[in-house]
Design a protein around this motif. Structure first.
Motif, PDB file in Angstrom:
ATOM      1  N   LYS A   9      -6.230   0.263  10.621  1.00 58.93           N
ATOM      2  CA  LYS A   9      -7.176   1.756  10.739  1.00 58.93           C
ATOM      3  C   LYS A   9      -6.739   2.390  12.029  1.00 58.93           C
ATOM      4  O   LYS A   9      -6.767   3.574  12.114  1.00 58.93           O
ATOM      5  CB  LYS A   9      -8.664   1.334  10.733  1.00 58.93           C
ATOM      6  CG  LYS A   9      -9.639   2.629  10.381  1.00 58.93           C
ATOM      7  CD  LYS A   9     -11.003   2.339  10.157  1.00 58.93           C
ATOM      8  CE  LYS A   9     -11.665   3.142   9.413  1.00 58.93           C
ATOM      9  NZ  LYS A   9     -12.853   2.977   8.866  1.00 58.93           N
ATOM     10  N   ASP A  39     -16.374   5.416  10.720  1.00 59.47           N
ATOM     11  CA  ASP A  39     -16.881   4.069  10.408  1.00 59.47           C
ATOM     12  C   ASP A  39     -17.524   3.905   9.019  1.00 59.47           C
ATOM     13  O   ASP A  39     -17.412   2.834   8.354  1.00 59.47           O
ATOM     14  CB  ASP A  39     -17.993   3.899  11.241  1.00 59.47           C
ATOM     15  CG  ASP A  39     -17.469   3.677  12.808  1.00 59.47           C
ATOM     16  OD1 ASP A  39     -16.335   3.391  12.852  1.00 59.47           O
ATOM     17  OD2 ASP A  39     -18.276   3.732  13.627  1.00 59.47           O
ATOM     18  N   SER A  46     -13.731   3.140   4.172  1.00 59.56           N
ATOM     19  CA  SER A  46     -12.916   2.009   4.164  1.00 59.56           C
ATOM     20  C   SER A  46     -11.556   2.152   3.993  1.00 59.56           C
ATOM     21  O   SER A  46     -11.232   3.074   3.284  1.00 59.56           O
ATOM     22  CB  SER A  46     -13.539   0.622   3.122  1.00 59.56           C
ATOM     23  OG  SER A  46     -13.370   1.473   1.827  1.00 59.56           O
ATOM     24  N   ASN A  47     -10.529   1.299   4.462  1.00 58.93           N
ATOM     25  CA  ASN A  47      -8.986   1.356   3.889  1.00 58.93           C
ATOM     26  C   ASN A  47      -9.051   1.560   2.629  1.00 58.93           C
ATOM     27  O   ASN A  47      -8.136   2.314   2.011  1.00 58.93           O
ATOM     28  CB  ASN A  47      -8.432   0.176   4.640  1.00 58.93           C
ATOM     29  CG  ASN A  47      -8.317   0.474   5.952  1.00 58.93           C
ATOM     30  OD1 ASN A  47      -8.665   1.300   6.764  1.00 58.93           O
ATOM     31  ND2 ASN A  47      -7.698  -0.746   6.564  1.00 58.93           N
ATOM     32  N   ARG A  48      -9.682   0.578   1.727  1.00 64.85           N
ATOM     33  CA  ARG A  48      -9.532   0.792   0.366  1.00 64.85           C
ATOM     34  C   ARG A  48     -10.112   1.957  -0.241  1.00 64.85           C
ATOM     35  O   ARG A  48      -9.180   2.396  -1.178  1.00 64.85           O
ATOM     36  CB  ARG A  48     -10.539  -0.585  -0.213  1.00 64.85           C
ATOM     37  CG  ARG A  48     -10.340  -0.547  -1.867  1.00 64.85           C
ATOM     38  CD  ARG A  48     -11.424  -1.594  -2.319  1.00 64.85           C
ATOM     39  NE  ARG A  48     -11.113  -1.904  -3.799  1.00 64.85           N
ATOM     40  CZ  ARG A  48     -10.413  -2.822  -4.494  1.00 64.85           C
ATOM     41  NH1 ARG A  48      -9.909  -3.753  -3.618  1.00 64.85           N
ATOM     42  NH2 ARG A  48     -10.298  -3.022  -5.595  1.00 64.85           N
ATOM     43  N   ARG A  49     -10.858   2.606   0.249  1.00 66.85           N
ATOM     44  CA  ARG A  49     -11.370   3.850  -0.367  1.00 66.85           C
ATOM     45  C   ARG A  49     -10.202   4.920   0.020  1.00 66.85           C
ATOM     46  O   ARG A  49      -9.916   5.819  -1.036  1.00 66.85           O
ATOM     47  CB  ARG A  49     -12.609   4.293   0.347  1.00 66.85           C
ATOM     48  CG  ARG A  49     -13.145   5.624  -0.221  1.00 66.85           C
ATOM     49  CD  ARG A  49     -14.669   5.979   0.224  1.00 66.85           C
ATOM     50  NE  ARG A  49     -15.016   7.405  -0.205  1.00 66.85           N
ATOM     51  CZ  ARG A  49     -16.251   7.976   0.124  1.00 66.85           C
ATOM     52  NH1 ARG A  49     -16.788   7.322   1.275  1.00 66.85           N
ATOM     53  NH2 ARG A  49     -16.460   9.060  -0.274  1.00 66.85           N
TER      54      ARG A  49
END
Length: 218
Positions: A52, A26, A29-32
């Motif tokens: 995700k 959790d 993030s997808n961006r990370r």
């Protein structure tokens, strides 16, 4: 173009597995994940996996597929009168072999441990398990050990899951930082013996009678 896409997909899987293992599912993030994988397109996870949950499913499917062939080989080698230990070895040995095959540092065991702590990830894992199925010859783990009720057996299987994955996650972390000098073959032998003993442990009835279970030959 197909090869490049496959490489990009694999890089995302590897990046996500490591980040999830270290930070928790959790918290990432997808961006990370995309940035850690070195991808330029911030929508890469949506493009390759749909989101995700799809990414989690892909990591878990990769893990399961890596174990399946070896597990089938071990089942085929079972004799006419397999013991509980034989069946547990068939179920768990491929797990340790996969862990051993990964480059160091590795994150697989820690990732699986994180999956078990997030309800949404648990649901994805259950879905993958249902789609994959458990080989028929290992069905005794889910309710067919003579002398143990299905409820007790499922409870023991639940405890075993925590024991095996929790221990493996701890061992993997220590292997990564060099504080554990053993190897996965040693860890596997220890945990297979322990798991077999727990499954075959006696059952104490409400009246205090102690019964010793046995696995049926199938």
């Amino acid at each position: 173009m197909g090869v490049q896409s496959d490489r990009a997909r694999e890089a995302l899987l590897n990046a996500a597995e490591e980040l999830f293992a270290v930070n928790g599912i959790d918290a990432v993030s997808n961006r990370r994940i995309v940035e850690y994988a070195g991808a330029a397109n911030h929508s890469a996870i949506s493009y390759h996996f749909g989101g995700k949950d799809g990414l989690l499913r892909a990591i878990l499917n990769r893990h399961v597929s890596e174990m399946a062939e070896r597990r089938n080989e071990l089942i085929a080698e079972l004799g006419d009168s397999p013991s509980i230990h034989d069946f547990v070895r068939c179920r768990l040995s491929p797990l340790f072999e996969v862990f051993d095959s990964l480059p160091r540092p590795s994150w697989r065991a820690q990732f699986i441990s994180q999956v078990r702590s997030v309800p949404s990830a648990v649901e994805v894992a259950k879905s993958v398990a249902a789609e994959t199925g458990i080989p028929e010859d290992l069905r005794f783990i889910h309710g067919e050990v003579e002398g143990i009720s299905e409820g007790v057996l499922r409870g023991r299987a639940y405890l075993l899951g925590h024991m095996v994955i929790g221990t493996c996650a701890d061992q993997e972390e220590r292997m990564n930082d060099g504080t554990h000098k053993g190897n996965w073959e040693q860890v596997g032998r220890f945990l297979i013996d322990a798991a077999s003993g727990m499954l075959a442990a006696p059952v104490t009835a409400p009246d205090g009678a102690v019964r010793y279970p046995a696995v049926p030959f199938i």
